[in-house]
Scaffold this motif. Structure first.
Motif, PDB file in Angstrom:
ATOM      1  N   ILE A   1       1.078   4.282  -2.933  1.00  0.00           N
ATOM      2  CA  ILE A   1       0.939   5.733  -2.800  1.00  0.00           C
ATOM      3  C   ILE A   1       1.942   6.429  -3.699  1.00  0.00           C
ATOM      4  O   ILE A   1       1.619   7.379  -4.407  1.00  0.00           O
TER       5      ILE A   1
ATOM      6  N   ALA B   1      -4.581   0.098   7.594  1.00  0.00           N
ATOM      7  CA  ALA B   1      -3.795   0.681   6.509  1.00  0.00           C
ATOM      8  C   ALA B   1      -4.651   0.832   5.257  1.00  0.00           C
ATOM      9  O   ALA B   1      -4.603   1.860   4.572  1.00  0.00           O
TER      10      ALA B   1
ATOM     11  N   TYR C   1       4.774   3.604   5.654  1.00  0.00           N
ATOM     12  CA  TYR C   1       4.145   2.284   5.531  1.00  0.00           C
ATOM     13  C   TYR C   1       5.216   1.199   5.522  1.00  0.00           C
ATOM     14  O   TYR C   1       5.089   0.168   6.197  1.00  0.00           O
TER      15      TYR C   1
ATOM     16  N   SER D   1       4.812   6.804   1.947  1.00  0.00           N
ATOM     17  CA  SER D   1       5.209   5.503   1.418  1.00  0.00           C
ATOM     18  C   SER D   1       6.243   4.832   2.316  1.00  0.00           C
ATOM     19  O   SER D   1       6.117   3.660   2.668  1.00  0.00           O
TER      20      SER D   1
ATOM     21  N   GLY E   1      -4.238  13.882  -1.411  1.00  0.00           N
ATOM     22  CA  GLY E   1      -4.368  12.692  -2.247  1.00  0.00           C
ATOM     23  C   GLY E   1      -4.735  13.053  -3.675  1.00  0.00           C
ATOM     24  O   GLY E   1      -4.182  12.520  -4.639  1.00  0.00           O
TER      25      GLY E   1
ATOM     26  N   LEU F   1       0.838  -1.202   0.000  1.00  0.00           N
ATOM     27  CA  LEU F   1       0.000   0.000   0.000  1.00  0.00           C
ATOM     28  C   LEU F   1       0.871   1.249   0.000  1.00  0.00           C
ATOM     29  O   LEU F   1       0.561   2.241  -0.670  1.00  0.00           O
ATOM     30  N   GLY F   2       1.977   1.186   0.745  1.00  0.00           N
ATOM     31  CA  GLY F   2       2.899   2.312   0.757  1.00  0.00           C
ATOM     32  C   GLY F   2       3.470   2.574  -0.626  1.00  0.00           C
ATOM     33  O   GLY F   2       3.524   3.713  -1.093  1.00  0.00           O
TER      34      GLY F   2
ATOM     35  N   SER G   1       4.185  12.229  -0.416  1.00  0.00           N
ATOM     36  CA  SER G   1       3.921  10.876  -0.880  1.00  0.00           C
ATOM     37  C   SER G   1       5.100   9.955  -0.574  1.00  0.00           C
ATOM     38  O   SER G   1       4.903   8.813  -0.161  1.00  0.00           O
TER      39      SER G   1
ATOM     40  N   THR H   1      -5.419   4.398   3.680  1.00  0.00           N
ATOM     41  CA  THR H   1      -4.994   4.721   2.320  1.00  0.00           C
ATOM     42  C   THR H   1      -6.176   5.146   1.475  1.00  0.00           C
ATOM     43  O   THR H   1      -6.094   6.118   0.712  1.00  0.00           O
ATOM     44  N   SER H   2      -7.302   4.428   1.607  1.00  0.00           N
ATOM     45  CA  SER H   2      -8.430   4.845   0.766  1.00  0.00           C
ATOM     46  C   SER H   2      -8.917   6.223   1.165  1.00  0.00           C
ATOM     47  O   SER H   2      -9.417   6.966   0.331  1.00  0.00           O
TER      48      SER H   2
ATOM     49  N   ILE I   1      -6.887   0.360  -4.675  1.00  0.00           N
ATOM     50  CA  ILE I   1      -6.630  -0.293  -3.391  1.00  0.00           C
ATOM     51  C   ILE I   1      -7.010  -1.773  -3.472  1.00  0.00           C
ATOM     52  O   ILE I   1      -6.260  -2.643  -3.017  1.00  0.00           O
TER      53      ILE I   1
END
Lengths: 295, 351
Positions: B67, B188, B235, B232, B201, B63-64, B228, B192-193, B274
Motif C-alpha cells: 500500500i 487482507a 497490516y 500499511s 485508493g 500487502l501493507g 496510506s 487490499t484489492s 496484489i
C-alpha cells in the motif's frame, strides 16, 4: 566542565570520519543521483579486504595499497557496467532496491570469507597521548582527523581544479547537457563510484585502527553516514561536513550523559533521533536544495 | 487491468464494478479456496503447514508495504519495526494484562497504525530518498526503545505471548493456526484489492504518479499519505501480532532491518499488483526453503567456508535474485504471469 569538553572533542574527532563517509555518498549521489544504501557493506568489505592483504597474505603496505586501488577500480567498473547501467531510466525504487541488494551481496561475501568474530589490524602509528590542558587526544584519532581533512581537501581541490572534477560537477548538474558537451557520463559514474569506494575503504581502515575490524560496527558506520547525508542535505558537501560533526558530537554526548542513565546503546540511536527532529523542521536537510518542480 | 475474454459484456453497474466477473473466474476462485481450506489442511504435514503459516503472515505484512510503496510510492524501510510494534503490543497486552488475542490484536494493529502516522509526519513533507532514510531512522529508534523497555518488553531475553483461544478452543497446533492465519490473509488480500478501488485508493495511485499534479487536481496529498502509512502499519501490526502469538515468544532479532529489506525484495520480485505480492512472498519463502535444504549440501562440498556459509549464501543469492529481477524483469513475476495468461487466452486461435 572538563568532562563535557572531553566529550565534545571526542565527538568532533569521530565526526571527521562521518564527514568522510558522507562525502562518499554525496559524490555518488551528485553525479549519478543514486543514493548509495550499500555504503555500510562497502565499508565492511573493503576493510576486510585490506585486513586480508596486510595480515592474511602478509603484503607490504605499499603493495597492498596499489592492489586495493586496482580492486576498487575493478569493483567500481563492474558495479556501473553490470548493475547500474542497465537500470538507467528506471524509477527511484529500482535504484534504491539495487543498492540495498548489492549491500546484502557484499555483506554475504564478508560473512562467507571472513566468518566469526572481528579481526585486528596492525598498529601503524605509535600510540601516544596528546594533552591540551585537561583534555586528552589519542594520536590515532588525531591521525584520523589529519587523514580525513587531507582527503576532504584533496577532493575539494579535485572538484574545483581538475578537468575531470569539472566534468563531474557538470554531470551532477545535468546528464544530457554534460553528454552533449562531450563528457563521457558513463565513465564519470565509474570514477565517482571509484572515489566513493576508495573513501569507504579509507574510512573503514581509520575506524578499524581505533576499534578493530568488526563488520557490525563498520556497517553501522556506513548507515550513520546515510543519516549524516540526509541531515546535511543530499546535494551539499558543506552539509556533509556540518552534518558529520553534528552527528559525531550528538553520539558522543549521548554516550557520555545519557548512556549511564538508560543502560547503554543510546549513542547508537541518538543520531537518528536528531535526524528525525531536524527533518521534521527542515524537510530538505540543513543545506539541501529545495526543489522547485513543474508538473 | 484485467482484460475480459471475448463475448463478456457488462450490462449493469453491478457487473462493471464486480471484483470477480466471469463464471470461469468464480470457479477458479472457488477451486483456490477449496485447495487452501480443504485440500491443504487434509494433505499437508506439520512442516508444510508451518511454512504456509509463515507465508500467510508475511503476506499480510507485504500487502501493507505494498500500500505504501506500490500504491502511494513512498519508500518505507521501517516495516519490520512496525511489525515489532504490533508483536510487542499484542504480547504485552496478553502477558501483562491478560487480555485475549481478539482484543489484543486489534489494539496492537491500532497502536502500530498510529505510530506509523507519527513516524510518517516528517516523512510526509519530504520525498524519495529522504522518506527512505527517515523510516530507516525510525526503525533504529523503535527497535532501541523495545530493546530497552525493561520489564515491559523483557529486552534481549524475549517476551512471551499467550495462546489464542475462543472459549475452550485453543489454537495450539499448526493446523488450527493455519485456518486462522489463512483466513486473515485471504481477508487482507480481499480488503487490499478493494481499497484500491475506492476514492482514497485511487488518490494514492495519483500521488504515486505525481504528487504535485495530484495536489492540483484537488487531492489532499497529506491526508492520502497519512492514510496510506496508517493502513500499511496497521497490516504490519496485525502480522506482527499473529507472529507473536504463533511463535509464543518474540525477540528483537526477529525484526531486523534485513526483514524489512526482504519484504521489499518480495515486492520487487513479485511486481506492483496484489497477485504480484502473493507471488513474490511465495517465491521468496520457497527459495529460502530450497536454500535451507540445499544449502548444507552445497556447504558440505566446500567445507572451508564453515558454518555460517549457508546464511551468507542465502544473503548473496537473494541479493543477486533481486538485482537480476530489477534488470531483466522490473515489472516482476506478475507481469510474466499476465503475459502467459494473455498468450493462452487467444491460443491456438489468434484473432
Amino acid at each position: 566542565m572538563v568532562f563535557f569538553l572531553q566529550i565534545l572533542v571526542n565527538g568532533i574527532l569521530t565526526g571527521f570520519i562521518y564527514v568522510l563517509m558522507a562525502l562518499a555518498i554525496v559524490i555518488v549521489y551528485k553525479s549519478s543521483s543514486i543514493f548509495n544504501f550499500a555504503h555500510g557493506s562497502l565499508v565492511g568489505l573493503c576493510t576486510f579486504f585490506v585486513w586480508q592483504m596486510v595480515v592474511g597474505w602478509g603484503m607490504p603496505l605499499y603493495v597492498a595499497f596499489v592492489l586495493e586501488l586496482v580492486v576498487i577500480a575493478a569493483l567500481a567498473f563492474a558495479l556501473q557496467r553490470l548493475v547500474l547501467k542497465p537500470l538507467t531510466g528506471q524509477p527511484l525504487m529500482a535504484a534504491i532496491m539495487a543498492t540495498i541488494a548489492l549491500g546484502e551481496v557484499f555483506s554475504g561475501i564478508v560473512v562467507l570469507f571472513w566468518p566469526g568474530p572481528g579481526r585486528v589490524l596492525p598498529v601503524w602509528i605509535e600510540l601516544s597521548v596528546l594533552k591540551i590542558g585537561p583534555i586528552t587526544i589519542s594520536s590515532e584519532s588525531l591521525t584520523n582527523v589529519v587523514v580525513c581533512t587531507l582527503c576532504f581537501a584533496i577532493f575539494l581541490l579535485f572538484f574545483q581544479k581538475t578537468k575531470l572534477g569539472l566534468a563531474m560537477r557538470g554531470t551532477a548538474e545535468d546528464h544530457t547537457l554534460a553528454q552533449s558537451d562531450g563528457v563521457k557520463v558513463d565513465m564519470i559514474f565509474v570514477v565517482s563510484w571509484f572515489v566513493a569506494i576508495l573513501v569507504a575503504a579509507i574510512g573503514g581502515v581509520l575506524m578499524s585502527s581505533l576499534y578493530g575490524v568488526s563488520y557490525e560496527s563498520l556497517h553501522s558506520l556506513g548507515m550513520k553516514a546515510l543519516a549524516v547525508v540526509i541531515l546535511g542535505g543530499m546535494e551539499s558537501i558543506l552539509g556533509a561536513l556540518i552534518g558529520g560533526l553534528i552527528i559525531g558530537v550528538v553520539e558522543s554526548l549521548g554516550s557520555g550523559y545519557i548512556d549511564p542513565l538508560v543502560g547503554g546503546g543510546f549513542s547508537e540511536v541518538a543520531p537518528y533521533i536528531v535526524l528525525l527532529i531536524i527533518l521534521a523542521l527542515r524537510p530538505y536537510g540543513l543545506f539541501g536544495y529545495q526543489r522547485i518542480e513543474r508538473v | 487491468m484485467y482484460k475480459k475474454p471475448c463475448g463478456v459484456f457488462d450490462e449493469s453497474y453491478e457487473q462493471d464494478s464486480a471484483l470477480v466477473r466471469t463464471g470461469y473466474r468464480w470457479s477458479m476462485l472457488v477451486l483456490l479456496l477449496a485447495i487452501l481450506f480443504v485440500a491443504i489442511p487434509l494433505l499437508a504435514g506439520n512442516y508444510v503447514l508451518d511454512v504456509l503459516n509463515n507465508i500467510a503472515i508475511t503476506l499480510i505484512a507485504a500487502l501493507g508495504l505494498q500500500i505504501v510503496i506500490g500504491f502511494t510510492g513512498q519508500i518505507s524501510l521501517g516495516h519490520a519495526a512496525f511489525m515489532a510494534v504490533g508483536a510487542y503490543t499484542s504480547a504485552m497486552l496478553s502477558t501483562h494484562l491478560g487480555l485475549s488475542f481478539w482484543i489484543a490484536m486489534p489494539l496492537a494493529a491500532l497502536t502500530a497504525g498510529l505510530l506509523g502516522i507519527v513516524i510518517a509526519m516528517p516523512a510526509l513533507r519530504i520525498r524519495g530518498f529522504y522518506v527512505a532514510v527517515t523510516t530507516l531512522a525510525a526503525h533504529y529508534v523503535i527497535m532501541w526503545v523495545i530493546l530497552h523497555g525493561g520489564d515491559l518488553t523483557k529486552g534481549i531475553s524475549g517476551l512471551t505471548a499467550g495462546e489464542i483461544t475462543i472459549g475452550s478452543f485453543v489454537f495450539d497446533t499448526e493446523l488450527k493456526f493455519y485456518f486462522l492465519v489463512m483466513s486473515l490473509a485471504a481477508l487482507a488480500v480481499f480488503f487490499t484489492s478493494n481499497v484500491m478501488r475506492t476514492k482514497i485508493g485511487r488518490a494514492m495511485i495519483a500521488v504515486r504518479d505525481n504528487d504535485l499534479a495530484a495536489g492540483f487536481m484537488g487531492i489532499n496529498v497529506f491526508r492520502t499519505k497519512v492514510v496510506s502509512f496508517f493502513l500499511s502499519s496497521l497490516y504490519a501490526g496485525v502480522a506482527g501480532s499473529l507472529l507473536a502469538h504463533y511463535q509464543g515468544i518474540i525477540t528483537v532479532d526477529q525484526f531486523t532491518l534485513m526483514d524489512s529489506i526482504w519484504i521489499l525484495a518480495m515486492l520487487v520480485v513479485g511486481g506492483a499488483t496484489i497477485t504480484g505480492v502473493i507471488m513474490g512472498v511465495v517465491f521468496f519463502k520457497l527459495l529460502s526453503q530450497v536454500v535451507l535444504f540445499g544449502g548444507p549440501l552445497v556447504g558440505s562440498m566446500f567445507p572451508s567456508f564453515g558454518g555460517s556459509a549457508v546464511s551468507a549464501g542465502m544473503q548473496i543469492l537473494f541479493g543477486v535474485v533481486v538485482i537480476l529481477f530489477l534488470i531483466f524483469e522490473p515489472r516482476g513475476l506478475s507481469h510474466r504471469w499476465q503475459i502467459t495468461l494473455s498468450t493462452f487466452r487467444l491460443w491456438p486461435f489468434p484473432h
